[in-house]
Design an enzyme around this catalytic site. Structure first.
Site, short mmCIF file in Angstrom:
data_model
loop_
_atom_site.label_atom_id
_atom_site.label_comp_id
_atom_site.label_asym_id
_atom_site.label_seq_id
_atom_site.Cartn_x
_atom_site.Cartn_y
_atom_site.Cartn_z
CD GLU A 149 74.26 47.65 31.88
OE1 GLU A 149 75.08 48.34 32.53
OE2 GLU A 149 73.16 47.30 32.33
CG ASP A 159 78.38 48.89 32.28
OD1 ASP A 159 77.59 49.19 33.20
OD2 ASP A 159 78.39 47.77 31.74
CG ASP A 214 68.54 46.50 38.53
OD1 ASP A 214 69.49 46.59 39.33
OD2 ASP A 214 68.58 46.97 37.38
CB SER A 217 73.55 48.58 35.30
OG SER A 217 73.33 47.24 34.96
#
Length: 588
Positions: A294, A298, A384, A503
């Site tokens: 993640e 990002d 999601d 994300s």
């Protein structure tokens, strides 16, 4: 800017099953928790487990032993809250004399923060009830402390019970958190009284896919450096003059190494990275292997979309050991109190019904309102799970729809997801709603969109022409690529991995908006109202996504012309947006 719906649905109405019958000793514990002479006043923290409202587990509920450790974060009420809400509107309103006169940290402390006396009263109450390690946030909005179940019971008039859920031992409060009447004008909510539900990341990782050509275009993975051309940034400058923040759970040592590998491989300058521990000094800020994908997604997607450079990248690291979602609340607040990052990414979320119930929604909306007044923009992944965030995280449940927090706050930009198709020459071809259907476990992977049951629709959504008409804050505002099949090729533990999910779409927006800020000397504020008015007057600013659905089996919402629930307004053509901003005061 927060307002609550007049007719609120039960915080747990989206959960099915028989009501819990609490043991008599637990059900009556709240009345016996404090001396009779104390006059108690309820806070925004509701009973997380209450009779006839929710089934969490078949196992019996047993009150926590008095000495069981507990960690709380007490959210204090804004002073002059209505005036701050008005300021948050005015600084983004070109007709106001306060347009772009953003609030400073010092002004916040002087005019809107709880007073030192109010803080001291809370600290005294905590100490009186056995809490230790008491810490006050720099902007005085949060007070954290360590104690025991007994401290919680005596200090907030509610017992904590524990039980098994999903093979975990969890705990929660069975009565509303209350405070003595003398603190009723000071304490907003008490966080940390449940660890049943926790924010989760919004990524969808999978194997690197082969390019697949369809009538809509070619679906293939993309280096984060490709998104600027795909969304037509043209000659828009990089975000080299803008500081960006990323909210994380736990540490980012590996993510920083992977970011350095990404910039080196793409001949980009090394990013000036700083990490900020946002909880207690003894918190867990170690790397979580499962979470690194993640933070890789990002950081690399933001830098790629930003044109390869940002002024500084601040990782605001939440304490991974903090109770419930208190670590995230503290991370949000630290980013706002510091007031350094102009644009802040949040690729995390959880059921808004739970956030409403445990007091997080009330606490964080104050934080996000302050950010808007200061000219900061939080960008949040919409989710999601299609229309099923609260229903076992994406497992279809017919027409019982729900969305994610904090995306449902009217004080953030909620970013949904599309599937991005390219031309034979690797240019933009088209986008559809991101919906990959059910995985092998029966979970839906799709762009979360719908409307809030707890947050009223902001004024800038009052003219939306969509069916059904939203009864609350509608989500998302905009969308970008989120499909795993067309996702970002990022370095994760030194290896290329293909990752999608909202994300990805939120960091893409963060990188683009940081460029817009740099091009305008960081003078732009929170763009929500501007986005709605600009697209309504100039539809060519966006790629309107008109095909696809974010549900399953005939349920969910369909995309259509103009704003829709799966994708909001669609994705921006960045060059056109930059030109528009040059000719208009881009705020309201």
């Amino acid at each position: 800017m927060k307002s609550t719906l007049n007719t609120k649905r039960s915080a747990f109405a989206s959960f099915k099953g028989a009501a819990l019958i609490l043991p008599l000793a637990v059900a009556s514990a709240a009345q016996a928790a404090a001396p009779a002479q104390t006059t108690w006043v309820s806070t925004e923290t509701k009973a997380f487990i209450a009779p006839a409202t929710r089934t969490l587990a078949a196992t019996p509920l047993v009150e926590l032993a008095a000495g069981s450790p507990a960690h709380v974060v007490v959210s204090l009420k804004l002073r002059n809250a209505n005036q701050l809400h008005q300021l948050a509107r005015d600084v983004n309103d070109r007709k106001s004399t306060r347009f772009r006169k953003f609030l400073t940290h010092q002004q916040f402390l002087a005019d809107y923060a709880p007073t030192e006396a109010q803080v001291q009263a809370v600290v005294t109450h905590l100490r009186k009830n056995g809490f230790i390690n008491i810490r006050v946030a720099p902007n005085r909005l949060l007070v954290s402390a360590d104690g025991t179940a007994s401290s919680v019971k005596s200090g907030f008039n509610t017992p904590l019970v524990h039980f098994q859920r999903d093979n975990r031992e969890v705990f929660a409060n069975t009565a509303p958190a209350q405070v003595p009447e003398a603190l009723s004008d000071t304490v907003l909510s008490v966080l940390g009284l449940q660890n049943v539900t926790r924010a989760h990341t919004m990524l969808h990782a999978g194997p690197r896919t082969q390019a697949k050509t369809l009538a809509t275009g070619t679906a293939t993975g993309h280096s984060p450096t490709e998104f600027p051309a795909l969304y037509d940034v043209g000659n828009t400058p990089s975000a080299a003059n803008t500081t960006v923040g990323i909210i994380t759970q736990g540490g980012v040592s590996q993510a920083t190494q992977d970011l350095n590998q990404f910039t080196s491989a793409n001949n980009l300058p090394t990013v000036n990275v700083q990490t900020v521990q946002t909880g207690g000094p003894n918190g867990d800020y170690s790397d979580d292997q499962e979470g690194q994908g993640e933070w890789d997604l990002d950081s690399q997607s933001i830098v790629g979309a930003a044109g390869g450079a940002v002024n500084q990248l601040l990782f605001y690291m939440a304490d991974n050991s903090a109770s419930g979602n208190t670590g995230l609340t503290q991370a949000f607040n630290q980013a706002v109190s510091d007031n350094l990052a102009k644009v802040i990414n949040v690729s995390l979320g959880w059921c808004e019904a739970d956030a409403y119930s445990d007091g997080t929604m009330a606490a964080e909306d104050q934080i996000f309102t302050t950010a808007v007044a200061q000219g900061q923009t939080f960008s949040v992944s919409s989710g999601d799970e299609g229309v099923y965030e609260c229903n076992n995280r994406g497992y279809p449940d017919g027409s019982t729809y729900s969305i994610s927090w904090p995306a449902s706050s009217p004080n953030v930009i909620a970013v949904g997801g599309t599937t991005l198709y390219t031309t034979a020459s690797d240019g933009y071809a088209s986008e559809t709603v991101w919906n990959e259907g059910l995985d092998q476990n029966g979970k839906l992977w799709a762009s979360t969109g719908g409307f809030s049951s707890y947050e009223a629709a902001p004024t800038w959504q009052s003219t939306l022409s969509v069916s059904p008409k939203p009864a609350g804050r509608a989500v998302p505002d905009i969308s970008f690529d989120a499909a795993q099949s067309t996702g970002a090729l990022v370095y994760n533990y030194g290896q290329i991995q293909q990752i999608g999910g909202t994300s990805l779409s939120s960091p893409i927006f963060v990188g683009f908006y940081a460029r817009l800020e740099s091009a305008n000397s960081n003078s732009l504020g929170f763009p929500a109202a501007s986005i709605y008015s600009a697209v309504q007057s100039t539809p060519a600013l966006v790629h309107d996504v008109t095909s696809g659905n974010n549900g399953y089996g005939g349920y969910g919402y369909n995309a259509g012309k103009g704003w829709d629930y799966p994708t909001g307004w669609g994705s921006f053509d960045i060059s056109k947006l930059v030109t528009y901003v040059q000719g208009h005061k881009f705020a309201q």
